[in-house]
Scaffold this active site. Structure first.
Site, PDB file in Angstrom:
ATOM      1  N   PHE A 159       0.864  -1.184   0.000  1.00  0.00           N
ATOM      2  CA  PHE A 159       0.000   0.000   0.000  1.00  0.00           C
ATOM      3  C   PHE A 159       0.897   1.229   0.000  1.00  0.00           C
ATOM      4  O   PHE A 159       1.663   1.446   0.932  1.00  0.00           O
ATOM      5  CB  PHE A 159      -0.927   0.051   1.215  1.00  0.00           C
ATOM      6  CG  PHE A 159      -1.840   1.245   1.171  1.00  0.00           C
ATOM      7  CD1 PHE A 159      -2.984   1.236   0.386  1.00  0.00           C
ATOM      8  CD2 PHE A 159      -1.543   2.390   1.894  1.00  0.00           C
ATOM      9  CE1 PHE A 159      -3.815   2.343   0.317  1.00  0.00           C
ATOM     10  CE2 PHE A 159      -2.369   3.500   1.830  1.00  0.00           C
ATOM     11  CZ  PHE A 159      -3.515   3.481   1.042  1.00  0.00           C
ATOM     12  N   ASP A 186       9.391   2.545   1.996  1.00  0.00           N
ATOM     13  CA  ASP A 186       8.248   3.405   2.304  1.00  0.00           C
ATOM     14  C   ASP A 186       8.016   3.335   3.813  1.00  0.00           C
ATOM     15  O   ASP A 186       7.446   2.376   4.323  1.00  0.00           O
ATOM     16  CB  ASP A 186       7.025   2.912   1.532  1.00  0.00           C
ATOM     17  CG  ASP A 186       5.769   3.729   1.826  1.00  0.00           C
ATOM     18  OD1 ASP A 186       5.804   4.577   2.735  1.00  0.00           O
ATOM     19  OD2 ASP A 186       4.756   3.514   1.137  1.00  0.00           O
ATOM     20  N   LYS A 203       3.250  11.485   7.572  1.00  0.00           N
ATOM     21  CA  LYS A 203       2.442  11.247   8.770  1.00  0.00           C
ATOM     22  C   LYS A 203       3.055  11.861  10.033  1.00  0.00           C
ATOM     23  O   LYS A 203       2.925  13.042  10.285  1.00  0.00           O
ATOM     24  CB  LYS A 203       2.152   9.755   8.919  1.00  0.00           C
ATOM     25  CG  LYS A 203       1.260   9.208   7.809  1.00  0.00           C
ATOM     26  CD  LYS A 203       0.802   7.805   8.085  1.00  0.00           C
ATOM     27  CE  LYS A 203      -0.027   7.230   6.948  1.00  0.00           C
ATOM     28  NZ  LYS A 203      -1.332   7.860   6.774  1.00  0.00           N
TER      29      LYS A 203
END
Length: 394
Positions: A139, A224, A253
């Site tokens: 993802f 990632d 984030k």
């Protein structure tokens, strides 16, 4: 009619139906606690998918945001601003990478990395067709390019044609990766721990093996770390569990403590210097408000030893969850405060039951409860969560 129903109905009427939230409307937050519009208090065990590692509304980060907003929130990259230099220097020194390309969202950081490795492949490695290998069940966002290497049918259905030049291999399978590499391969991109897939931890030594294979084939390794970075797994970055250093890392984030969208691509001079003025950019990337917020967020991580807390409390949480006697639990897995509880039936009803008990979490990949509290959580607060999980899962 309750405030909650009125507000949810309003969203359902006027917004696209691209999310399926737990039926709660949050109005306030502080630390690991949030309050809904009815005045009910809940423990946040999701932390906005790891964006709020420093806790909701951390006073130091809020102060930095307010102070900068009263001076200069935004100036485009047409001009320099007085915060970006200090920010990129701090982020490089904090992470050990040579250069930063500031962006805003996680998906933008990944898109930036894709462009960087492809241009590196053309200019430095000398390939004609720059191919990138990803892992199954990945993802990386929901842009056209990121869903082009997704293996989740729903993310792709109806959105083709897709960006070419990607192939996928099973996560954790070094032989499959080695066999997939060709002369045109420029990069391998992966999450060190797959979050959206259900907190899937690879076999021990897998990342080290990937690093060895990529080096041997002159292929860039891209990690990632948008969900796993900045202490979530008990290390600053999850790749550190295998004592490696990738060529490119994407972050976001928790880089801003959840107060403002801030992301970045981290890499070496060799990779980053393929960019020339005009190749890539973003109106808000490197803006002074985002820079000020991110610097404060990094200070909080360091000053409050949140990486170390994640390791200590994460080990405790995993151990206690594995002791729960429930016929519904198939597996408990994770690192640090990044934990998945896989069940034998859909997890959504259990998450809704936990909400009624004052615990907020969310299902992922249908059968897994994802637990990722702010890293400021206390041991006694984790004990409350554990007891509620015992009650619901029994």
């Amino acid at each position: 009619m309750s405030k909650t129903k009125l507000m949810i109905d309003e969203v359902e009427k006027w917004s696209a139906h691209n999310y399926h939230p737990i039926p709660i409307v949050i109005a306030e937050g502080e630390g690991i606690w949030v309050t809904d519009v009815e005045g009910n208090k809940y423990m946040d065990m999701l932390a906005a998918y790891s964006a709020v590692n420093q806790g909701h509304r951390h006073p130091k980060i809020v102060s930095a945001l307010i102070d900068q907003a009263q001076k200069m929130p935004l100036t485009s990259r047409a001009f320099h601003n007085d915060k970006m230099g200090a920010y990129v220097k701090k982020l490089c020194e904090f992470t050990g990478f040579e250069k930063v390309l500031p962006m805003n969202t996680g998906a933008e950081a990944v898109e930036t990395a894709l462009k960087a490795v492809r241009k590196w492949g053309h200019q430095v490695k000398g390939v004609e067709c720059a191919e990138i290998i990803a892992c199954q069940n990945n993802f990386a966002g929901r842009t056209i390019s990121t869903i082009s290497f997704s293996t989740e049918d729903q993310y792709r259905e109806g959105f083709g044609p897709f960006t070419p030049g990607f192939k996928t291999v099973p996560f954790g399978d070094l032989k499959a990766l080695e066999d997939a590499i060709t002369d045109n391969t420029v990069a391998v991109i992966m999450e060190p721990i797959q979050g959206e897939a259900g907190i899937i931890v690879p076999p021990e030594g897998y990342l080290k093996g990937v690093r060895e294979i990529t080096k041997a084939n002159n292929v860039l390794m891209v990690c990632d770390e948008i969900q796993t970075g900045f202490g979530r797994t008990g290390k600053l970055f999850a790749f550190e569990h295998d004592n490696i250093r990738p060529d490119v890392v994407t972050v976001g984030k928790a880089l801003s403590g959840g107060l403002y969208p801030v992301s970045a691509m981290l890499s070496s001079k060799e990779v980053m210097d393929v960019f020339r003025p005009g190749d890539h950019g973003s109106t808000f990337g490197g803006n002074p408000l985002g820079c000020a917020v991110a610097m404060a967020a990094l200070d909080v991580l360091e000053d409050e030893n949140l990486v170390e807390r994640s390791k200590e409390l994460g080990d405790y949480l995993l151990d206690e969850l594995k002791k729960i006697d429930s016929e519904h639990i198939k597996e408990v897995r994770g690192k640090g405060l990044f934990v998945g509880v896989e069940l034998d039936k859909p997890a959504r009803p259990f998450c809704e039951a936990l909400m009624k008990e004052g615990i907020l979490c969310k299902e992922t990949h249908e059968f897994t409860i994802r637990l990722a509290p702010p890293l400021v959580v206390k041991k006694e607060e984790l004990d409350i969560c554990i007891e509620k999980l015992k009650k619901v899962l029994k």
